[in-house]
Design a protein around this motif. Structure first.
Motif, PDB file in Angstrom:
ATOM      1  N   GLU A 220       0.571  -1.121   0.008  1.00  0.00           N
ATOM      2  CA  GLU A 220       0.035  -0.101  -0.004  1.00  0.00           C
ATOM      3  C   GLU A 220       0.914   1.144  -0.084  1.00  0.00           C
ATOM      4  N   PHE A 221       2.169   1.129   0.312  1.00  0.00           N
ATOM      5  CA  PHE A 221       3.075   2.379   0.229  1.00  0.00           C
ATOM      6  C   PHE A 221       3.924   2.453  -0.652  1.00  0.00           C
ATOM      7  N   LYS A 222       3.680   1.219  -1.843  1.00  0.00           N
ATOM      8  CA  LYS A 222       4.571   1.108  -3.049  1.00  0.00           C
ATOM      9  C   LYS A 222       4.547   2.554  -3.807  1.00  0.00           C
ATOM     10  N   GLY A 223       5.813   3.063  -3.790  1.00  0.00           N
ATOM     11  CA  GLY A 223       5.897   4.539  -4.498  1.00  0.00           C
ATOM     12  C   GLY A 223       5.671   5.460  -3.975  1.00  0.00           C
ATOM     13  N   ARG A 224       5.358   5.351  -2.657  1.00  0.00           N
ATOM     14  CA  ARG A 224       5.059   6.633  -1.638  1.00  0.00           C
ATOM     15  C   ARG A 224       5.916   7.255  -0.688  1.00  0.00           C
TER      16      ARG A 224
END
Length: 563
Positions: A220-224
């Motif tokens: 859910e935090f991929k790339g964030r």
């Protein structure tokens, strides 16, 4: 046999945990005097101490006779700069005298109480002030699992995240019951669905999360997660000269290393609220769907943090590009050192959002009570101030409160398992995360906005007179501030659109903090607070949480051991 073996292992594990020394950190949330470290304290000198050209370190023999005398008397073993210029703003750094603020470390065999020591340093002509290094904690707690609240989830369409239906703060359908009230109220949310259409966010805006760390490898935090692209990972060098070695994914200020992993879940929940990936058919929907999340861990895995770590992490966030700083944490005592860090942020046009805390009282907690901070209280699913969270406590109130936001039963990602979605937290921590996310969207719209611009928009568009009529009065009040935040109205503020319940008579406000006509000087305020606090209050506080006793250890805690 397996049960016997399992019980034996559990007993051993519990014994090990109990035997681990907690150092000098106070854990849990309480009102007891004595939340400070005994192995070090702060001073601000009138002139900067000289540093060794060879090592860059400061000698305990400063060359100032009066200071050196006390250093010898009280067995000071190390002097450390609290703030380093690094890649910061030299002009603001100098203006605030940050180069003259130090931590003094005490030898363990020193028998003098640290309160006595700071009094002696404060008397010196060469010292501007000396103060304790206070500790604080997060402003949220994990709730017990309630299967009734998390039934089988039908895929939502707007957005399509699997667990969106339990995120009542985004869209309240009235199904999530409040802790105290009779029933939830439809629409008692931040009006997020239409807000997604107005402004989804931008990866050019960075929100710093100063907390227990983040499970940064969650899908859910991929790339964030914010990445320090100027740093080469794993080469044991400070490539970008910002003062931190290998800080490619942030920094752990509690354990002083480049791995800000989450130790107990609070920070991961906060990150979920602010910026979980949205419309990906899994997990939860974040409020800002594109912003970068800067991971600044400044709480231990036992939910305790020193003001020194908090102050240092604020400066790090500012210097490395954060536009919003989320501090879902707080301490009992005011501090000039921590206030200096907040001042550094506001002078650099960075918005700081902090929690009112959860003691169901009207006391000041810091940094929320400082000038320049947006202080956030919590509401329940019925739009009333959260008088009791699922686990107890209640949203604090006071003359420095800015706004309120949903804060009870806030579901989010787990810090241990990627596919565990039944974890919820409650507290003004979660409310603070919501306001930080809205602030980040407002900066996305217009990067030239100032912290006071952000405050004006958020307070001017907050929903007034939606809470308990005995508390929520027209305009500003000490229980709800200017009202419960509305993300959509905030985003369309400059268009002149007025939604239902907007109080058009609200005037432009400034972030004033500490506006209770009391002493705003941290040292004088703390003295006044100590004079006024009764023994009965301390006994009541201990009764609420008997584990929170004064810490008297002088051992410097290890910063190398994580859970």
């Amino acid at each position: 046999m397996k049960n016997i073996l399992r019980s034996a292992i559990l007993t051993i594990l519990i014994s090990v945990v109990i035997s681990i020394p907690s150092g000098n950190l106070i854990t849990g949330e309480n009102d007891i005097e004595g939340n400070y470290t005994n192995y070090k304290f702060f001073i601000k000198s009138k002139i900067a101490f000289k540093k060794s050209e060879a090592t860059g370190e400061i000698s305990t023999k400063t060359g100032i006779i009066s200071i050196d005398g006390l250093n010898k008397k009280y067995k000071i073993k190390k002097i450390k700069e609290v703030f380093r210029l690094n890649n910061g703003d030299k002009e603001v750094f100098s203006e605030l005298g940050m180069d003259k603020i130090y931590s003094l470390y005490i030898e363990t065999e020193n028998n003098y109480p640290v309160e006595k020591i700071i009094e002696e340093y404060s008397k010196l002509e060469e010292i501007e002030y000396s103060e304790l290094n206070y500790t604080g904690q997060s402003a949220g707690r994990k709730n017990d699992f309630n299967p009734v609240e998390v039934p089988f989830q039908l895929l939502s369409l707007t957005p399509n995240d699997m667990m969106f239906n339990v995120q009542w703060y985004l869209k309240n359908d009235g199904s999530m019951t409040p802790t105290v009230g009779i029933s939830a109220k439809q629409g008692a949310d931040i009006n997020m669905i239409p807000a997604y259409e107005v402004e989804p966010g931008s990866d050019e805006v960075i929100v710093a999360i100063l907390d227990s760390g983040i499970k940064y490898d969650h899908p859910e935090f991929k790339g964030r997660i914010w990445i320090n692209t100027k740093e080469i990972p794993g080469n044991d060098k400070d490539d970008d000269g910002n003062g931190y070695v290998d800080d490619t994914i942030g920094w752990d200020f509690a354990y002083d290393d480049p791995n800000p992993s989450d130790g107990f879940g609070h920070g991961t929940n906060i990150a979920t609220v602010i910026g979980a990936n949205t419309n990906n058919k899994i997990g939860f929907a974040g409020i800002n769907t594109k912003c970068k999340l800067m991971n600044c861990k400044n709480l231990t895995d036992d939910n305790s943090g020193e003001y020194e770590w908090w102050a240092e992490s604020v400066k790090y966030a500012v210097d490395n590009g954060a536009k919003v700083i989320n501090m879902s944490e707080g301490g009992d005592e005011s501090s000039r050192v921590l206030k200096t860090a907040i001042d550094y942020a506001t002078k650099r046009n960075v918005t700081v959002v902090a929690s009112m805390m959860n003691r169901a009282n009207n006391k000041n907690y810091y940094p929320a009570a400082f000038k320049g901070v947006i202080a956030v209280g919590a509401t329940d699913t019925d739009d009333w101030r959260c008088k009791r969270f699922t686990w107890g406590g209640g949203s604090c109130w006071g003359k420095h409160i800015s706004v309120v936001a949903p804060g009870n039963k806030i579901y989010g990602l787990d810090y241990l398992e990627d596919d565990k979605y039944d974890v919820s937290w409650s507290g003004t921590s979660q409310s603070t995360a919501i306001v930080s996310a809205i602030a980040s969207l407002l900066y996305t719209q217009n990067r030239t906005r100032t912290p006071n611009d952000i405050l004006t928009i958020i307070t001017s568009t907050a929903k007034d007179m939606v809470g308990d009529p005995s508390e929520d009065r027209r305009g500003w009040d000490m229980y709800m501030g200017y009202g419960r935040v509305d993300c959509y109205d905030a985003l369309v503020y400059e268009t002149g659109i007025i939604s239902e319940n907007r109080d058009t008579r609200k005037e432009k406000v400034e972030i004033t903090g500490d506006n209770d006509n009391k002493n705003t000087d941290p040292e004088e305020y703390n003295k006044e607070k100590k004079r006024n606090r009764s023994k009965a209050e301390e006994e009541r506080s201990r009764a609420i949480n008997p584990q929170n006793e004064r810490n008297t250890s002088k051992e410097e805690p290890s910063r190398a051991i994580k859970k």
